[in-house]
Design an enzyme around this catalytic site. Structure first.
Site, short mmCIF file in Angstrom:
data_model
loop_
_atom_site.label_atom_id
_atom_site.label_comp_id
_atom_site.label_asym_id
_atom_site.label_seq_id
_atom_site.Cartn_x
_atom_site.Cartn_y
_atom_site.Cartn_z
N ASP A 9 0.85 -1.13 0.11
CA ASP A 9 0.01 -0.02 -0.13
C ASP A 9 0.84 1.23 0.17
O ASP A 9 1.65 0.99 0.49
CB ASP A 9 -0.86 -0.08 1.21
CG ASP A 9 -2.05 0.97 1.33
OD1 ASP A 9 -2.01 2.19 0.69
OD2 ASP A 9 -3.22 0.37 1.59
N ASP A 53 -3.37 -3.33 -1.98
CA ASP A 53 -4.39 -2.13 -2.00
C ASP A 53 -4.46 -1.83 -3.55
O ASP A 53 -3.75 -2.28 -4.56
CB ASP A 53 -3.77 -0.57 -1.54
CG ASP A 53 -5.01 0.28 -1.23
OD1 ASP A 53 -5.95 0.13 -0.24
OD2 ASP A 53 -4.76 1.21 -2.15
N ASP A 328 15.12 -67.02 -1.85
CA ASP A 328 16.49 -66.76 -2.91
C ASP A 328 16.41 -67.99 -3.86
O ASP A 328 16.46 -69.09 -3.59
CB ASP A 328 17.63 -66.78 -2.02
CG ASP A 328 18.85 -66.23 -2.66
OD1 ASP A 328 19.31 -65.33 -2.65
OD2 ASP A 328 19.29 -67.05 -3.54
N GLU A 371 18.46 -61.36 -6.57
CA GLU A 371 17.64 -62.66 -6.61
C GLU A 371 16.93 -63.13 -5.55
O GLU A 371 16.66 -64.19 -5.45
CB GLU A 371 18.21 -63.42 -7.55
CG GLU A 371 19.87 -63.67 -7.30
CD GLU A 371 20.35 -64.38 -6.05
OE1 GLU A 371 20.83 -63.71 -5.14
OE2 GLU A 371 20.14 -65.57 -6.00
#
Ligand code: GH3
Ligand code: MG
Length: 458
Positions: A9, A53, A328, A371
């Site tokens: 403002d 403003d 595994d 794996e």
């Protein structure tokens, strides 16, 4: 919630009055004395909210707002423009400039703080989404999906049928989204049936609290949690309107307002909703990509570890057992050596598929390492776990995989280390994993292609 606000403002007393009103709510407030300074500060400070403003000396508040919204660095910052008392033209100009909110003077403290709270909340949500989206993009995981061209859907809920019809007539030609009119008592049923909208315009009926209840209900439903909600209220229902903001309404319109105002506010809310939807979509995609292994389409180790903690926690509170398996592939190196790495990859994918196909939906299957696979079965007794592990072992070795380019069948087997968690056993996940790993090691040592139950070291 704290947050930062930039006030712009060119009249010093206006700035001071606003700053005093806002500081009492513990917001961090900075000031700019011109439009140029406001733009520069917004870029460098990135406040949550900018209050402009309409007269900034060097430019209008509208121009400053349009510039903020056009700059990608500041476009997401909420902007409110402060207009003279009862100035409808100024209000429309502010909304056209892209303002998220228009505050008419005089600014009484309750209105100001309710509006600022709502704007802060919206800004916190979009800020958080934006940060997470940026992280996901920075990790290189997702490109923004192409902006979808589908029109949005808006539900109008008038306090009478005539009111909603009046809105629809007023909006004609200004809104290109699908507009449906719904009676208040039918809205939740429609949501339940899958017909939910991006935006809801809800009229409050004085003294009944019905509009307010609907806001809470919509916010509580998954499908409408992120919908935009605009409340239409009478001049005299100011208190109710402010309460609506605190319950999660995104915007307010005074009953009888210019249809153009409603159209502009709907457009702003639709834009906000779509930006947020887009970011959420990027996040979901990013999350999927960081938690899924691309070769086997199974969850990855990172996801599995996080998920195991949740399963363990549930088992503790529910007093149930769960089974943990490390699986595994036996002599996998020789598969690679004999058939090549590509066939090795295909074997991994096939093993993952077979494991997934032999388990329940609630069980977790993940690729835990090269794996090595991990299976976790919640709510499972030792007897059930042994049987399941045996079933998994057999499903891998009982029929060959035909994936080699020359059609040679490839048969592999797996060794499985089993550990039980939950019940009176309070072992932490890393300890259980160590038990399973030790059991797997024994299974390998004793000749492979078998299941071994681990026991805790005494
Ligand atoms: P064991 O029965 O003792 O488990 O023998 P193994 O050959 O399976 O075990 P080892 O640890 O010696 O070898 C594992 C091999 O798995 C080595 C590695 O190249 C291979 N591998 C790991 N990840 C992948 C992958 O993503 N694709 C392929 N094709 N091979 C992989
Ligand atoms: Mg192996």
């Amino acid at each position: 919630m704290t947050g930062s606000i930039l006030i712009a403002d060119n009249v010093p007393t206006n700035r001071i009055i606003l700053k005093v009103k806002l500081s009492s709510a513990f917001y961090e407030v900075t000031q700019a004395t011109s439009g140029a300074e406001a733009l520069a500060r917004a870029r460098s400070e990135r406040p949550n909210l900018v209050l402009l403003d309409i007269d900034l000396g060097d430019m209008t508040g509208y121009a400053a707002c349009a510039a903020l919204k056009a700059d990608p660095l500041t476009a997401h910052i909420a902007v409110a423009i402060i207009t003279p008392p009862r100035d409808q033209e100024a209000k429309i100009a502010a909304l056209k400039a892209g303002a998220d909110e228009v505050l008419g003077k005089p600014l009484d403290a309750p209105t100001l703080s309710a509006r600022v709270r709502a704007l802060m909340r919206a800004s916190a949500t979009s800020g958080e989404l934006r940060r997470r989206g940026e992280t996901v993009r920075a990790l290189g995981f997702a490109e923004a999906p192409a902006t979808f061209g589908r029109p949005g859907r808006i539900t109008l809920v008038g306090s009478t049928a005539e009111e909603a019809m009046g809105w629809r007539v007023g909006l004609r030609g200004m809104i290109h989204d699908e507009i449906v009119i719904e009676r208040r008592e039918k809205v939740l049923r429609a949501v339940h049936d899958g017909a939910h909208s991006d935006l809801y315009v809800i009229s409050t009926r004085p003294g009944t609290g019905e509009g307010l209840r609907l806001i809470s209900d919509l916010r509580a439903r998954e499908a409408t949690r992120h919908a935009g909600i605009i409340v239409v209220h009478g001049q005299q229902e100011r208190r109710e309107a402010l309460m609506a903001l605190d319950l999660g309404a995104n915007d307010l319109i005074t009953r009888g307002a210019d249809p153009e105002e409603m159209a502009l506010r709907l457009r702003t809310q639709m834009r906000r909703k779509r930006d947020a939807d887009l970011l959420r979509q990027i996040l979901d995609e990013g999350l999927r990509l960081v938690s899924i292994d691309s070769l086997t389409r199974l969850y990855n180790r990172r996801y599995a570890l996080a998920h195991l903690e949740k399963i363990a926690e549930e088992a503790r509170t529910g007093g149930r057992h769960f089974a943990l398996m490390l699986i595994d592939i036996d002599r996998f190196k020789s598969v690679n050596d004999t058939f090549g790495h590509a066939v090795g990859d295909a074997v991994l994918a096939e093993v993952g598929q077979r494991l997934r196909d032999s388990l329940r939906g609630m069980d977790l299957v993940a690729r835990f390492g090269g794996e090595e696979f991990l299976v976790c079965m919640p709510m499972t007794s030792l007897t059930e776990a042994r049987a399941a592990a045996e079933r998994l072992r057999v499903t891998i070795c009982d029929r060959p995989m035909t994936i080699a380019p020359d059609g040679t069948p490839v048969t592999v087997s797996v060794s499985i280390g089993l550990a039980m968690g939950g019940g009176p056993d309070r072992s932490a996940i890393p300890d259980l994993l160590a038990v399973a790993d030790q059991a797997l090691y024994s299974a390998k040592a004793e000749g492979r292609n078998q299941v071994t139950l681990g026991s805790h070291a005494a």
